[in-house]
Design a protein around this motif. Structure first.
Motif, PDB file in Angstrom:
ATOM      1  N   THR A 313       0.828  -1.213   0.000  1.00  0.00           N
ATOM      2  CA  THR A 313       0.000   0.000   0.000  1.00  0.00           C
ATOM      3  C   THR A 313       0.857   1.256   0.000  1.00  0.00           C
TER       4      THR A 313
ATOM      5  N   ARG B 509       0.521  -7.769   8.288  1.00  0.00           N
ATOM      6  CA  ARG B 509       0.223  -7.405   9.683  1.00  0.00           C
ATOM      7  C   ARG B 509       1.444  -7.530  10.575  1.00  0.00           C
TER       8      ARG B 509
ATOM      9  N   VAL C  34      -8.118  -6.201   7.255  1.00  0.00           N
ATOM     10  CA  VAL C  34      -7.432  -4.935   7.502  1.00  0.00           C
ATOM     11  C   VAL C  34      -6.044  -5.227   8.076  1.00  0.00           C
ATOM     12  N   PHE C  36      -3.610  -2.508   8.438  1.00  0.00           N
ATOM     13  CA  PHE C  36      -3.012  -1.328   9.058  1.00  0.00           C
ATOM     14  C   PHE C  36      -4.047  -0.204   9.119  1.00  0.00           C
ATOM     15  N   GLU C  56      -6.041   0.240   5.686  1.00  0.00           N
ATOM     16  CA  GLU C  56      -5.412  -0.509   4.602  1.00  0.00           C
ATOM     17  C   GLU C  56      -5.692  -2.003   4.700  1.00  0.00           C
ATOM     18  N   SER C  57      -5.999  -2.584   3.562  1.00  0.00           N
ATOM     19  CA  SER C  57      -5.999  -4.041   3.441  1.00  0.00           C
ATOM     20  C   SER C  57      -4.767  -4.377   2.609  1.00  0.00           C
ATOM     21  N   ALA C  61      -5.811   0.838  -0.108  1.00  0.00           N
ATOM     22  CA  ALA C  61      -5.795   1.786   0.998  1.00  0.00           C
ATOM     23  C   ALA C  61      -7.005   2.686   0.820  1.00  0.00           C
TER      24      ALA C  61
END
Lengths: 449, 524, 121
Positions: A313, B509, C34, C36, C56-57, C61
């Motif tokens: 991202t 994550r 998700v 973040f 974010e995924s 985003a």
């Protein structure tokens, strides 16, 4: 047309299946005025042998580094690359793969990138590294942009002894981003006056070590000062082999370390392709602001360990106008070459290689500074140093060519109009034999006589 | 008889069910498990022979490293096996069709590699005396000539190191030209919704902001929306042509005229140049700048993510702003030299700066010119025609089963959406992963964003008709399997690849971005 | 305590002059896992509709907009280590920020539960 498998009969069959009368029918969206009638004005196709002859002739007009006593550095270094490296990077599965967007069938690329990231992090004394940038200069520019994002500040200071092409690249990258980038004067001591520029608005200071004149700098004190002001220290190197012998950027308190990886695994290639190394501290804010790709570890549906591109991202294909950088294609195959060469070397080999470079450079410095009209300007160095000559360095380099020696880079080529006309930058590596050093000494003695 | 019963048994046992079992080694036959280098190597091992250092001189001062770095080494045979084993876990164009749309994965001729490795090209230094590298300068000039002829443009900047770097080159020239005109206030850049992500990312790096133009129902720029967005704050447009839907922008000349009338410039993203080389010259379409991906259109290998090369051509209007360095003639005209600093350029030149340390990707220049000379003007044209023909053949064979995103023929890539998967329980991702089990690399998926569940197939001219037929048969078979309700097969895919689907959520994550030594057991 | 919704899938729970803001279960489901959440600093003020946070995924985003104007008085620090709370408990543990409302009348322009359900169906 050996690269085209379709036969004329295939083409006819396919057009029929498509329902097009001719190939032209597939180009009818092109405005009529822009349609070409015949081939463009360039030569027609040629056989392998013809192409090889023509281009070999051009290659023959150049002087390869291996063919002469060779001492040119200043950002790119002549090192021996083991045959294994070039063989492995030509494996079809590495050479002709795309960016690893489908991890199930790209583990070769992804695992080697993970290894690359780890090696770069270890060598620079940093915590993490990305999967490469175009080269050291763009890595340097991107590091300044990253420092501005991380600190939310808009001022960067470059040491005057940062490679001038790196400084120019960095200023260009920053010029439309409202980041003020200033350089200190190009002085041969390297760091004069830079500590004084740091204040509470400084995003980063950028210091190269060994610098463009070859001098080594301890960043420890300046790091302490920068951190007191909330500024970052970006350490730059253009010779990765140096990291086998000298203190790492991380050891000296740098926050981001960037540099050129060409010296390990990648040939001179007349300036490219090279491989930009980019490493930083393990701070979440840093990692989320990294430019470029990152390989990360995970598991597959069966619980087996594997690797993927991750934290995407940050990147342009997802974040578009809010991406940390516009970079997409980086320098994957050169990163692979770096990693394979580094694997062959290991710690033991890298340390030895670095020691050999240093000893060769010390020998050369002793020999050349004994020549009348030569003054050694660099006290502490790795494999490169600067000399002050009694004649303009550009003329000396030219006269050395006539004597079959490629004897370094005149500082004036990098710093035109800065009063460095009499300074010559000389590099020595493990590829230089005692005969090479003697040849250089003799030729220089003649030229300066 | 002698009844010789020695030797290996040869009868195959047909009635044994081996079941699924895990091997002891983790390998699966030729797909060998390979740990990380850091788990294999040791600090004491090296795979190179070097002379023993004398250990004498030291001019490092206080800068000598004292601690251990932690870099393991492997002996040469081990190094070879480690990386060869890893290589076999990769798909590659040399293994099969690589239909990634907008990526132009074509055959990489090995003559290119041979020429690039000639010592006269590979073993020369960017800063060695200029009279010792005249052949290299000539090669760069010759490649530049080919690129300018193929695009009908008067200038080309050779230093950009990839497509996105070329975009930066073009957009910075636009910014510099606007500044030179005293129109720095023009900051809005029009970008179609279907654009590559690099376009908006690049515009922002030049201090612009982007304004999206919607697509019309044919997949092209919506002309009414485009016209409505023109104004005196517009810096220009960034447009890919053929666009990322695989379509030629029919109104491109009108777009060029209108953006020029409005005082802006036309940046063309040349990622899809392979569709039109030798048939259409972008300069004839009114572009002001376009990067050319040598690693797509001109066959230099992609290398698992680069290096690329993105020379950027310019119109007369932008040519003076091209970045340093560039090649010029010496004063006497006898030799070539590199203009490396501001003072080196002639009166017209106003370079916007420098994009990289040296002259660009020489290793890619040699490969690309080798390819271009091999094909020649006739072969390059034929290659583009074959690329377009191949894409249309795929479209024709699949269009009644899979769902094309737009009507009509395409250029060099065919775009499908996921309507044909509706109510099957199979997604575009599942469909793509099932292709892996069939021995193919998936197409570009979920891009462009203007199409739901996009599948963008670019076969290139490299594929034979029989190869395309086999590929189409497989896709049609998969579509039929999806329609027949065999969703589990798709959701489980791939099962025959070196890895099953990887857990990307976990990777993001809890990022693990490097190997770290296992934590040592606490001493008793 | 009333819950209001925006068309951009934020929810707002009002308690006195403080509004707790999160994203709806529908949005969390659409985003996927998700990975973040970027939250604003406490003390920062937003106007209604400003970009306030980013969620974010792996694949995307998305901006989270301020559903009402106000000053951030608290953020959900727990999302830093456990972004999955947004998926697991979007309307409770997965809250994003608490805003001190600067204009309570803006709440009248938001949807109630019934209207939001109609909006997403």
């Amino acid at each position: 047309m050996r690269y085209l498998p379709l036969t004329p009969a295939d083409r006819q069959d396919m057009l029929k299946r498509i329902g097009a009368a001719s190939i032209d029918a597939l180009f009818t969206d092109v405005p009529e005025a822009a349609r070409l009638d015949g081939p463009v004005d360039l030569p027609m196709h040629q056989t392998e042998l013809q192409v090889e002859r023509a281009l070999s002739k051009l290659a023959g007009e150049n002087t390869p580094a291996s063919s002469v006593p060779f001492f040119v550095g200043a950002g790119a270094y002549k090192h021996h690359v083991p045959a294994t490296v070039d063989h492995l990077i030509q494996r079809s599965e590495f050479l002709t793969a795309y960016t690893p967007y489908q991890p199930e069938i790209s583990q070769g690329t992804l695992q080697t990138l993970f290894e690359f990231q780890t090696q770069v992090a270890l060598m620079t004394g940093m915590d993490v590294a990305n999967a490469s940038m175009y080269d050291g200069s763009t890595a340097c520019g991107e590091a300044v942009l990253m420092a501005a994002r991380v600190t939310k500040r808009k001022k960067a200071v470059l040491a005057g002894s940062l490679h001038p092409h790196y400084a120019a690249t960095t200023k260009t990258l920053a010029k439309y981003m409202d980041i003020a980038v200033a350089s200190t004067a190009p002085d041969l001591d390297g760091l004069t006056g830079i500590a004084e520029t740091i204040d509470d608005e400084t995003a980063c200071v950028v210091i190269q070590t060994p610098d463009v004149f070859g001098r080594l700098h301890d960043l420890t004190e300046i790091s302490e000062k920068a951190h007191k002001h909330g500024a970052l220290v970006i350490a730059v190197f253009t010779e990765p082999v140096s990291l086998g012998l000298v203190k790492s950027p991380g050891e000296m308190g740098a926050d981001i370390a960037v540099g050129e990886g060409q010296g390990i695994g990648v040939g001179l290639n007349f300036g490219g392709p090279y491989v930009g190394l980019f490493a930083c501290k393990n701070d979440r804010n840093f990692i989320r602001n990294l430019p470029g790709r990152l390989a990360g570890e995970t598991v597959d549906a069966d619980g087996r360990r594997g690797y993927v591109l991750t934290l995407s991202t940050r990147e342009q294909h997802i974040r578009r106008d809010k991406a940390t950088s516009n970079i997409c294609t980086n320098s994957g195959l050169c990163a692979l070459a770096f990693t394979i060469h580094m694997t062959l070397l290991g710690e033991k080999g890298l340390t030895t290689l670095a020691q050999l470079n240093h000893e060769t450079a010390c020998d050369l410095a002793d020999r050349l500074s004994a020549v009348a009209g030569v003054e050694l300007l660099t006290g502490t160095f790795f494999n490169e140093f600067a000399l002050r000559l009694t004649k303009p360095a550009a003329d000396v380099v030219d006269a050395l060519v006539d004597r079959g020696v490629l004897g370094g880079v005149p500082a004036s080529r990098l710093y035109p109009g800065e009063g460095l006309e009499d300074v010559l930058i000389v590099a020595a590596t493990e590829t230089n034999t005692p005969e090479d050093l003697a040849a250089f000494e003799t030729a220089l003695r003649e030229v300066l006589a | 008889m002698s009844m010789n019963t020695q030797g290996r048994p040869t009868r195959i046992e047909h009635d044994i069910d081996p079941g699924g079992y895990e091997t002891l080694s983790g390998s699966r036959g030729l797909d060998q498990a390979e740990p990380l280098l850091f788990e294999r190597g040791s600090l004491e091992v090296t795979g190179v022979d070097l002379p023993t250092p004398k250990g004498g001189p030291n001019r490092l001062g206080s800068m000598k490293r004292e601690g251990v770095i932690g870099l393991p080494g492997l002996a040469e045979p081990e190094t070879m096996r480690h990386y060869v084993r890893l290589s076999r876990k990769n798909y590659a164009i040399d293994l099969g069709l690589y239909p990634l749309g907008s990526c132009t994965m074509k055959h990489n001729p090995r003559l290119n590699e041979k020429i690039a490795r000639l010592p006269g090209f590979a073993d020369i230094h960017p800063l060695q005396p200029e009279r010792t590298v005249q052949g290299a300068y000539k090669l760069i000039e010759e490649l530049a000539r080919w690129l300018m002829v193929l695009t009908n443009t008067p200038a080309v900047a050779m230093s950009p190191k990839a497509g996105a770097h070329g975009e930066l080159c073009g957009m910075m020239a636009i910014r510099a030209a606007l500044d030179a005109r005293g129109e720095s206030g023009r900051r809005r850049v029009l970008v179609p919704e279907s654009a590559h992500g690099t376009n908006p990312a690049t515009a922002v790096q030049c201090g612009f902001f982007t304004d999206e133009i919607p697509a019309d129902k044919t997949g092209r720029v919506d002309m009414e929306a485009f016209k409505a967005k023109l104004g005196d704050d517009v810096a220009g447009i960034m447009l890919t042509n053929p666009n990322t839907c695989g379509l030629f922008e029919r109104d491109i000349k009108e777009i060029a005229d209108l953006i020029h009338e409005a005082g802006g410039y036309f940046y063309c993203d040349g990622a899809n140049f392979n569709a039109i080389v030798g048939r259409v010259r972008p300069g004839d379409l009114g572009i002001d700048a376009m990067h050319i991906n040598l690693h797509k259109t001109f066959s230099t290998p992609h290398g698992g993510g680069g290096p690329g090369s993105g020379p950027t051509v310019f119109s007369e209007a932008l040519a003076p702003f091209a970045p340093l360095p560039f090649i010029v003639k010496t004063a006497d005209g006898a030799q070539l030299k590199m203009a490396e600093n501001d003072g080196d350029a002639d009166g017209e030149a106003r370079p916007f700066g420098r994009l990289t340390a040296f002259h660009g990707q020489m290793g890619m220049f040699t490969r690309a010119l080798t390819y271009m000379m091999s094909h020649g003007a006739d072969g390059l044209k034929q290659a583009s025609e074959d690329a377009v023909l191949n894409a249309n053949y795929i479209l024709a064979r699949l269009k009644d089963v899979m769902t094309p995103a737009f009507d009509g023929t395409c250029m060099h890539e065919a775009l499908f959406d996921d309507r044909f998967l509706k109510d099957t329980g199979v997604t575009t991702l599942d469909f793509a992963k099932a292709m892996i089990d069939e021995g193919y690399h998936p197409m570009t998926m979920y891009f462009p964003l203007v199409v739901h569940g996009a599948m963008l197939i670019e076969p290139t001219e490299t594929e034979s008709k029989s190869g395309l037929d086999r590929f189409c048969d497989v896709l049609l078979g998969l579509a039929a399997a999806a329609a027949a309700g065999d969703a589990d097969r798709f959701r489980a895919a791939p099962v025959h690849a070196p890895m099953r689907r990887l857990d990307e959520t976990r990777a993001a994550r809890q990022p693990v971005l490097r190997w770290t030594p296992p934590v040592a057991e606490a001493a008793e | 305590m009333s819950v209001k919704y925006t068309k951009d899938h934020e929810w707002v729970k009002v308690d006195g002059d403080t509004a707790t803001v999160g994203i709806t279960a529908y949005a969390a489901e659409q985003l996927g896992d998700v990975v973040f959440v970027e939250l604003p600093e406490v003390g920062k003020s937003f106007d209604q509709g400003d970009e306030m946070a980013v969620v974010e995924s792996v694949k995307a985003a998305s901006e989270v907009y301020a559903p009402v104007s106000g000053e951030v008085v608290a953020v959900n620090d727990g999302l830093e280590g456990e972004p999955q709370k947004v998926n697991e408990s979007p309307d409770a543990d997965g809250w994003f920020v608490k805003l001190k409302l600067s204009d309570t009348s803006q709440l009248d322009g938001l949807m109630d539960e019934t209207a939001y359900q109609a909006h997403i169906s």
